[in-house]
Design a protein around this motif. Sequence first.
Motif, PDB file in Angstrom:
ATOM      1  N   LYS A  44       0.829  -1.214   0.000  1.00  0.00           N
ATOM      2  CA  LYS A  44       0.000   0.000   0.000  1.00  0.00           C
ATOM      3  C   LYS A  44       0.862   1.262   0.000  1.00  0.00           C
ATOM      4  CE  LYS A  44      -4.486  -1.451   1.627  1.00  0.00           C
ATOM      5  NZ  LYS A  44      -5.500  -1.342   2.662  1.00  0.00           N
ATOM      6  N   THR A  48       0.924   4.205  -2.989  1.00  0.00           N
ATOM      7  CA  THR A  48       0.581   5.558  -2.492  1.00  0.00           C
ATOM      8  C   THR A  48      -0.730   5.599  -1.693  1.00  0.00           C
ATOM      9  OG1 THR A  48      -0.612   6.361  -4.448  1.00  0.00           O
ATOM     10  CG2 THR A  48       1.769   6.693  -4.426  1.00  0.00           C
ATOM     11  N   LEU A  49      -1.167   4.439  -1.218  1.00  0.00           N
ATOM     12  CA  LEU A  49      -2.377   4.438  -0.385  1.00  0.00           C
ATOM     13  C   LEU A  49      -2.030   4.711   1.076  1.00  0.00           C
ATOM     14  CD1 LEU A  49      -4.117   1.365  -2.005  1.00  0.00           C
ATOM     15  CD2 LEU A  49      -4.999   3.701  -2.010  1.00  0.00           C
ATOM     16  N   MET A  50      -0.768   4.466   1.423  1.00  0.00           N
ATOM     17  CA  MET A  50      -0.276   4.783   2.766  1.00  0.00           C
ATOM     18  C   MET A  50       1.063   5.497   2.621  1.00  0.00           C
ATOM     19  SD  MET A  50      -0.847   1.407   5.000  1.00  0.00           S
ATOM     20  CE  MET A  50      -2.445   0.804   5.427  1.00  0.00           C
TER      21      MET A  50
END
Lengths: 294, 419
Positions: A44, A48-50
């Motif tokens: 993630k 780029t989700l985290m």
Amino acid sequence: MLVIENVSKQYGNFQALNSIQLEFQNGIYGLLAPNGAGKTTLIKMIATLMFPTKGEILYNGTNIVALDDKYRDVLGYLPQHFGYYKNYSPEKYLFYLAALKGLDKSTAKQRINELLTLVGLEDVTRKKMKKFSGGMIQRVGIAQEMLNDPKVLILDEPTAGLDPKERARFRKILTSLARDRIIILSTHIVSDVESIANQIIMIKEKKVLYQDTVAHISNQLKGMLFETEVSLAEEDQFRDNYQIIGERQEQEKLIFRFVAEQRLEEAWQEVIPTLEDVFLHVYEDDQTLAGSMK
Amino acid sequence: MIIKQELLKIFRLPIVGILLLFFIIINGLFIWSHSYIKEELSVLTSLVDKYGTAINEEMLAQFGGDYQQISDWVSTIEDLNGKSGYEHPSDLLADDEFFLNPPISDKEFNQLLEYDLIETYYRTAQDIDGIYENVNVRARAEETIDLYGFQGEAAETVRAQFEKLADRKEQLIENGEHKHLFFYGKIYKMHNLLFKDIGMILIFELIILAVLITGAVTNYEFEQKTALVTYTTKIGRKLVIPKLFAAITANTAVIISLIGATLAIYFLVFNYSGLWHVPISSYFNAITDFPYITWWNISFIEYIGLMLLLIYLVMMLFSGMTYILSIWLKNTYLVFISFMVILGLGVLIPGYIPLSTNFSHYIHQTPFFMILNPHEWFMGYSPFTISPYYEVITISSWAVFVAGLIFVSIRRFYRQALH
């Protein structure tokens, strides 16, 4: 080139990943670890989700957060649970995602036709996805991540829920996509990556344990892996003395596949270690594996 | 293309179409339930056709000449006891002997009832000057202060606003805004029916739709479990911006549809011909002894336009607040409940603030309180909304506040972990 530069991730007091250092060139990378080891967190962050608590992720030398849409323009991501609009057809859903990926209509149309054919869904392009099997949905997922011809392709547990035939088909598709791009495939199923990955990454205790080829990692157990017959009377004592990797029963005897520092008995047959042997050896104490072996 | 796709998601939600249709039917039935008065209302529109709306000497002379014929006819009618010589239709109808056993045909009796209404309009038109001489705005200020229990600077603020209203009343008398025929407010309460009852119904229906639409489109990817796919595309988390525009567009379409359909039904049922340009400050609009006084000379049609504009702007504010809640909560049900709690608190909290400082006035400058009295917008009437610029200040200050929060929320969303 994608570089994970000393990345740590912390959720409150819980340390999920600690000082992860990795480099990815074009090719397939199998991110192999049991559930809960931090694979999805790492994936993630690459998607780029985290965001890392410490360290940074660089694509061609620039932080992916700073690259923003330029990075996501070369990113393809298939999450562990691929979401879709149930009342949309694959064609319609892909058109929508193509718009989000910045493709113009004519390019999108051509790509969608190509990709739905590649994943074998050319006959159901306009059928509502709510009638699709898990395997078909996963193939839509593969098609969507390839829409923008990504240079970094990330797949998180892509074979979960697929039957063996679907898994074989999936590996075939993936191999055909492997040229000129980085493919990171996260899984806890060794057979998903054993035959197709150029490199395997194993994470243990929040850190990278190995980043190497299948052969090199397998060699970690060279000369330490044996098989032998054990009578039922000796079973308990044998289990206490050695780390059992596998076992099977033949008539009144048990045949154990196990790890030992050296060959102590003539009856022991040295065997060639596989990636799965190393995986089971490395994650010996892991609760998920312990549970699954019982 | 992306906004169009987001709009399609909204309009494919069955709840939006079903609610819109349901609300239009409800509003239609509500309007229809008041339609029994439309025959009586036509008496006024006939008068307006004949004399126009402006009440002046010439009009009163002409009206009076015609009314004299009614008076003459009434004076010829005898009740069963032989009593006659009544001057006005109302005198005759007040005679129980006559009313219970009218010695005239049904047609004549119906005519008499119509004349009674004409008398009301005529005699009220004659009395307006006297009525406004007796409207004591300063006394009204003191009554209001006592009624609500204002003290200190809060009471002074009320006095100051009513002082401005007193000046405005003088100006209004000077330009004759109050002297226009309109449906008689004390009987029919048409201003309240349209702007208070229907206005409030529309506002609350639109709140439900705006919150649902904005919440649904903003949370769509999380509720459909597609967030991880959509927010890692090239547009990424900036997708929330087209979603905001889609919510605004969809809400605009829904506002136009619901208000358009409701007003179309209303004006098909009630005939306002000749009355569109009557000032809202006409005495005939008043439902109590203290008339409605708008801060500017606003006609009926302009008031409708201003009400629609304010409803639209308030809905945009509510849509913006819902958008902010959606970014933080990511669940339409939670967003809906949270918004309703905020709305409820916004209405209730000002009631608990002591009425001794000006804070008691400031805390009423919210869209939550403003929507409670749409029939008093742009007027000097209630103490908390009396300021001439109450609506403008409320909308503009909250627009800045909500826009700021939207900006902060979007920035936060850009750096938020998505699961």
